[in-house]
Scaffold this active site. Structure first.
Site, PDB file in Angstrom:
ATOM      1  N   HIS A  24       0.835  -1.205   0.000  1.00 13.63           N
ATOM      2  CA  HIS A  24       0.000   0.000   0.000  1.00 13.63           C
ATOM      3  C   HIS A  24       0.871   1.257   0.000  1.00 13.63           C
ATOM      4  CE1 HIS A  24      -3.945  -1.997   0.830  1.00 13.63           C
ATOM      5  NE2 HIS A  24      -3.098  -2.967   1.115  1.00 13.63           N
ATOM      6  N   ASP A 107      -5.754   5.904   1.870  1.00  7.17           N
ATOM      7  CA  ASP A 107      -5.971   4.559   1.337  1.00  7.17           C
ATOM      8  C   ASP A 107      -7.435   4.153   1.553  1.00  7.17           C
ATOM      9  OD1 ASP A 107      -3.902   1.848   0.929  1.00  7.17           O
ATOM     10  OD2 ASP A 107      -6.034   1.508   1.345  1.00  7.17           O
ATOM     11  N   GLN A 329      12.313  -4.859  -6.766  1.00  9.31           N
ATOM     12  CA  GLN A 329      11.561  -5.642  -7.744  1.00  9.31           C
ATOM     13  C   GLN A 329      11.420  -4.959  -9.101  1.00  9.31           C
ATOM     14  OE1 GLN A 329       8.395  -8.252  -6.463  1.00  9.31           O
ATOM     15  NE2 GLN A 329       7.003  -7.254  -7.878  1.00  9.31           N
ATOM     16  N   TRP A 347      -1.550  -7.018  -6.165  1.00  7.09           N
ATOM     17  CA  TRP A 347      -1.917  -6.091  -7.231  1.00  7.09           C
ATOM     18  C   TRP A 347      -0.710  -5.285  -7.745  1.00  7.09           C
ATOM     19  CZ3 TRP A 347      -4.598  -5.894 -11.181  1.00  7.09           C
ATOM     20  CH2 TRP A 347      -4.927  -4.715 -11.839  1.00  7.09           C
ATOM     21  N   GLU A 352       3.021  -4.263 -12.034  1.00 11.61           N
ATOM     22  CA  GLU A 352       4.415  -4.076 -12.433  1.00 11.61           C
ATOM     23  C   GLU A 352       4.779  -5.017 -13.584  1.00 11.61           C
ATOM     24  OE1 GLU A 352       5.446  -2.652  -7.875  1.00 11.61           O
ATOM     25  OE2 GLU A 352       6.308  -4.520  -8.584  1.00 11.61           O
ATOM     26  N   ASP A 368      -6.924 -10.503  -2.588  1.00 15.29           N
ATOM     27  CA  ASP A 368      -7.359 -10.215  -3.961  1.00 15.29           C
ATOM     28  C   ASP A 368      -6.576 -11.000  -5.011  1.00 15.29           C
ATOM     29  OD1 ASP A 368      -5.004  -8.891  -3.354  1.00 15.29           O
ATOM     30  OD2 ASP A 368      -5.475  -7.101  -4.500  1.00 15.29           O
TER      31      ASP A 368
HETATM   32  C1  UDX Z   1      -0.563  -6.788  -0.459  1.00 11.85           C
HETATM   33  C2  UDX Z   1      -1.483  -7.809  -1.101  1.00 11.85           C
HETATM   34  O1  UDX Z   1      -0.921  -9.093  -1.115  1.00 11.85           O
HETATM   35  C3  UDX Z   1      -1.906  -7.403  -2.438  1.00 11.85           C
HETATM   36  O2  UDX Z   1      -2.657  -8.421  -3.029  1.00 11.85           O
HETATM   37  C4  UDX Z   1      -2.678  -6.132  -2.300  1.00 11.85           C
HETATM   38  O3  UDX Z   1      -3.206  -5.762  -3.545  1.00 11.85           O
HETATM   39  C5  UDX Z   1      -1.748  -5.094  -1.760  1.00 11.85           C
HETATM   40  O4  UDX Z   1      -1.190  -5.502  -0.524  1.00 11.85           O
HETATM   41  P1  UDX Z   1       1.903  -7.693  -1.146  1.00 11.85           P
HETATM   42  O5  UDX Z   1       1.421  -9.047  -0.819  1.00 11.85           O
HETATM   43  O6  UDX Z   1       3.115  -7.215  -0.491  1.00 11.85           O
HETATM   44  O7  UDX Z   1       0.763  -6.619  -0.993  1.00 11.85           O
HETATM   45  O8  UDX Z   1       2.146  -7.747  -2.732  1.00 11.85           O
HETATM   46  P2  UDX Z   1       2.209  -6.633  -3.840  1.00 11.85           P
HETATM   47  O9  UDX Z   1       0.916  -5.921  -4.005  1.00 11.85           O
HETATM   48  O10 UDX Z   1       2.701  -7.314  -5.056  1.00 11.85           O
HETATM   49  O11 UDX Z   1       3.280  -5.582  -3.308  1.00 11.85           O
HETATM   50  C6  UDX Z   1       4.615  -5.895  -3.074  1.00 11.85           C
HETATM   51  C7  UDX Z   1       5.468  -4.703  -3.440  1.00 11.85           C
HETATM   52  O12 UDX Z   1       6.758  -4.922  -2.923  1.00 11.85           O
HETATM   53  C8  UDX Z   1       5.613  -4.501  -4.940  1.00 11.85           C
HETATM   54  O13 UDX Z   1       5.512  -3.136  -5.247  1.00 11.85           O
HETATM   55  C9  UDX Z   1       7.005  -5.016  -5.259  1.00 11.85           C
HETATM   56  O14 UDX Z   1       7.659  -4.319  -6.289  1.00 11.85           O
HETATM   57  C10 UDX Z   1       7.727  -4.789  -3.943  1.00 11.85           C
HETATM   58  N1  UDX Z   1       8.795  -5.784  -3.733  1.00 11.85           N
HETATM   59  C11 UDX Z   1       8.495  -7.093  -3.522  1.00 11.85           C
HETATM   60  C12 UDX Z   1      10.100  -5.358  -3.758  1.00 11.85           C
HETATM   61  O15 UDX Z   1      10.391  -4.193  -3.991  1.00 11.85           O
HETATM   62  N2  UDX Z   1      11.072  -6.281  -3.526  1.00 11.85           N
HETATM   63  C13 UDX Z   1      10.827  -7.585  -3.306  1.00 11.85           C
HETATM   64  O16 UDX Z   1      11.787  -8.336  -3.107  1.00 11.85           O
HETATM   65  C14 UDX Z   1       9.485  -8.008  -3.291  1.00 11.85           C
END
Ligand code: UDX
Length: 448
Positions: A24, A107, A329, A347, A352, A368
Site C-alpha cells: 500500500h 488509502d 523488484q 496487485w 508491475e 485479492d
Molecule cells: C498486499 C497484497 O498481497 C496485495 O494483493 C494487495 O493488492 C496489496 O497488498 P503484497 O502481498 O506485499 O501486498 O504484494 P504486492 O501488491 O505485489 O506488493 C509488493 C510490493 O513490494 C511490490 O511493489 C514489489 O515491487 C515490492 N517488492 C516485492 C520489492 O520491492 N522487492 C521484493 O523483493 C518483493
C-alpha cells in the site's frame, strides 16, 4: 536524454496517508511523487521509521508518525485511534510552516480518514491500491448482492468473466481464517460517495468495462496508474534512483550484477510479496519445481521464510539460482534477463509485470490475488495459473510444467499490448497523466 521535468512547488499542499503495508505504501508513494513532479507540495505520513530517504527537489516530504500500530489486538481500530490523534497535530504543525494542507489522500481501506479530513476542513481523495475488478466484487458484497457462504457458482457480475469460487477474493471462501476481513473491505464503500476524488492504481484499457460501470453507478473513478516511476516505462527518462520506501533491506547490487551476466529472457524471477507465509511443504515443492525447470532463477525468500527452504537447496542450486531476502523488484522486472515472473499476484506485482511486459506464472495465495490471477490468465492472457491439488498444494511437477510453458511458449507476445498501454497512460497527456493533471489543477484553483 530525456529527464523528468519538475515544476516548481506551489503553495498547494497535500497529505498522503497510506496503509502502513509495503503493498500500500508503494503505490501511494509513487502517486505522491507524480503529484510532486507536477508542482504540488506533498507530505507522506508513515509509521515506518526505517530506510526513509528524503529526496531532492520535486520529491515528497516524509513525516513519521511515531507510534506502534501493532501494539493492540485490533490492528485497524488501533490505527484509527492513532491517526485520529496524530493527524490534527501534523496538519497544525505543517500549517505553521507556511504551506497549509488542503487535501488528504487516503488509502481506501481507511474510509474513516475521510471523516477526519472533513473535520479538519480538508478535501478528501481516496486511493484504491487494488484492482477495480476486485473492488467491484467487494462493492457487490457491500450491496448485499454477494453473500458468504457463496451459494451459487459460477458468480456472474456484469463486465467481468464468470467467476468460480476460487476466482473470488479469498475472503469469500476462506471464512474460517479471516472471518472479519471481508467487512473491512466492503467498508471501503461506506462513505465513498462523499469523497472529492476516487483514484485507482490502474490504467485505461485494462479493466475499462468495470471502471465504466462503477463510474456510472456513483463513483467517478479516475485511473492514475501504473503507479511506478516513469523511468521504468520510458527508458529515456532519468529519475532519482531513490524511488522506494522499503520495509525490508534490498540486496540490490549483488542481484543486479548476477542478472547482468545472464542472457535475455533466461531467468525466472520468483517472489510472493511482502506478506505471504508459505507452508513448509509448499516451499519445498517450489524449490524442487524451480530445480526441475533447469532455468536460472532469482528467488526472494524473506528472512522469516528462509528456514523453510529444503536443506542443502542453496548449495545444490548455486550454479542456477540466487536467493535474496528482498530486492528492488522494479529494477529486476525491468531487466532484460527476466523471462518469467512466478508471482502471488499481489496487485502491485501484477501491475508491475503487466507494465514491464513480463509474462507470469500466477500462484495466488489469498486476498485479492485469486481474482488478479484469474484476470492474468483469462482476461489479459499474460500468464498461466497453477493448479492446486486436493491437498491444497501446487506440486513441483505442476510448477515445472507452468514455468516451461511461460519460459518457452508464446505467451510473452501477449504482454506487449499491456506494456504499451501502461506507458501511454503515464505519458504526458496520456489518460492517467491527464487525470493527475486535472486533480492538480482543481486543487490549485480551489486552495488559493
Ligand atoms: C498486499 C497484497 O498481497 C496485495 O494483493 C494487495 O493488492 C496489496 O497488498 P503484497 O502481498 O506485499 O501486498 O504484494 P504486492 O501488491 O505485489 O506488493 C509488493 C510490493 O513490494 C511490490 O511493489 C514489489 O515491487 C515490492 N517488492 C516485492 C520489492 O520491492 N522487492 C521484493 O523483493 C518483493
Amino acid at each position: 536524454m530525456k529527464t523528468e521535468q519538475y515544476r516548481p512547488f506551489t503553495e498547494t499542499h497535500v497529505l498522503a496517508l497510506p496503509l502502513p503495508f509495503q503493498g500500500h505504501i508503494n503505490p501511494m508513494l509513487q502517486f505522491s511523487k507524480r503529484l510532486a513532479s507536477k508542482g504540488l507540495k506533498v507530505t507522506l505520513l508513515t509509521f515506518i521509521d526505517n530506510q526513509i530517504t528524503k529526496t531532492k527537489n520535486g520529491s515528497v516530504n516524509i513525516e513519521f508518525i511515531s507510534s506502534d500500530a501493532n501494539e493492540e489486538d485490533d490492528y485497524f481500530q488501533n490505527l484509527k485511534s492513532i491517526v485520529s490523534v496524530k493527524l490534527p497535530e501534523i496538519v497544525a504543525k505543517i500549517s505553521e510552516s507556511g504551506f497549509p494542507v488542503s487535501c488528504l489522500i487516503y488509502d481506501s481501506i481507511m474510509p474513516w480518514a475521510l471523516d477526519m479530513a472533513r473535520e479538519l476542513g480538508l478535501f478528501g481523495a481516496c486511493l484504491f491500491t487494488q484492482s477495480c475488478a476486485v473492488s467491484n466484487i467487494y462493492y457487490k458484497a457491500n450491496e448485499g448482492k454477494l453473500r458468504t457462504p457463496v451459494e451459487k457458482v459460477p458468480v456472474s457480475i456484469e463486465g467481468m468473466p464468470l467467476l468460480d469460487l476460487y476466482d473470488l477474493p479469498s475472503f469469500f471462501f476462506d471464512l474460517e481464517n479471516y472471518p472479519t476481513s471481508l467487512n473491512l473491505l466492503t467498508n471501503q464503500f461506506l462513505n465513498l460517495g462523499d469523497a472529492d476524488w476516487v483514484f485507482f492504481n490502474t490504467f485505461n484499457g485494462l479493466e475499462d468495462e468495470v471502471i465504466n460501470r462503477m463510474t456510472a453507478r456513483q463513483f467517478p473513478i479516475k485511473p492514475i496508474g501504473p503507479s511506478i516511476p516513469s523511468m521504468f516505462l520510458d527508458k529515456r527518462i532519468q529519475e532519482n534512483k531513490e524511488y522506494g520506501l522499503n520495509l525490508y533491506k534490498p540486496n540490490i547490487e549483488s542481484c543486479m550484477k548476477w542478472l547482468d551476466s545472464r542472457e535475455t529472457f533466461s531467468v525466472i524471477y520468483v517472489s510472493f510479496g511482502s506478506l505471504c507465509i508459505m507452508g513448509e511443504k509448499q516451499m519445498e515443492e517450489i524449490a524442487f519445481g524451480l530445480k526441475r525447470s533447469n532455468h536460472y532463477f532469482l528467488w526472494v525468500v524473506r528472512e522469516s521464510e528462509e528456514e523453510k527452504l529444503p536443506s542443502n537447496f542453496v548449495e545444490e542450486t548455486m550454479e542456477k539460482g540466487m536467493i535474496v531476502t528482498w530486492c528492488n523488484q522494479l529494477e529486476v522486472l525491468a531487466h532484460k534477463s527476466i523471462g518469467c515472473f512466478m508471482t502471488h499476484c499481489g496487485w502491485n506485482s501484477t501491475m508491475e509485470a503487466l507494465s514491464l511486459g513480463v509474462p507470469m506464472v500466477a500462484m495466488p495465495q489469498w486476498c485479492d490475488q485469486t481474482t488478479n490471477a484469474k484476470f492474468v490468465a483469462d482476461v489479459w492472457r499474460t500468464g498461466i495459473r497453477v493448479k492446486v491439488d486436493e491437498e491444497g498444494i501446487v506440486t513441483k511437477e505442476e510448477i515445472e510444467m507452468c514455468l516451461k510453458e511461460v519460459m518457452e511458449g508464446e505467451i510473452r507476445k501477449n504482454c506487449e499490448k499491456w506494456k504499451k498501454l501502461a506507458k501511454e497512460a503515464m505519458e504526458e497527456d496520456g489518460s492517467s497523466d491527464k487525470n493527475i493533471e486535472e486533480f492538480v489543477a482543481k486543487l490549485m484553483a480551489t486552495s488559493h
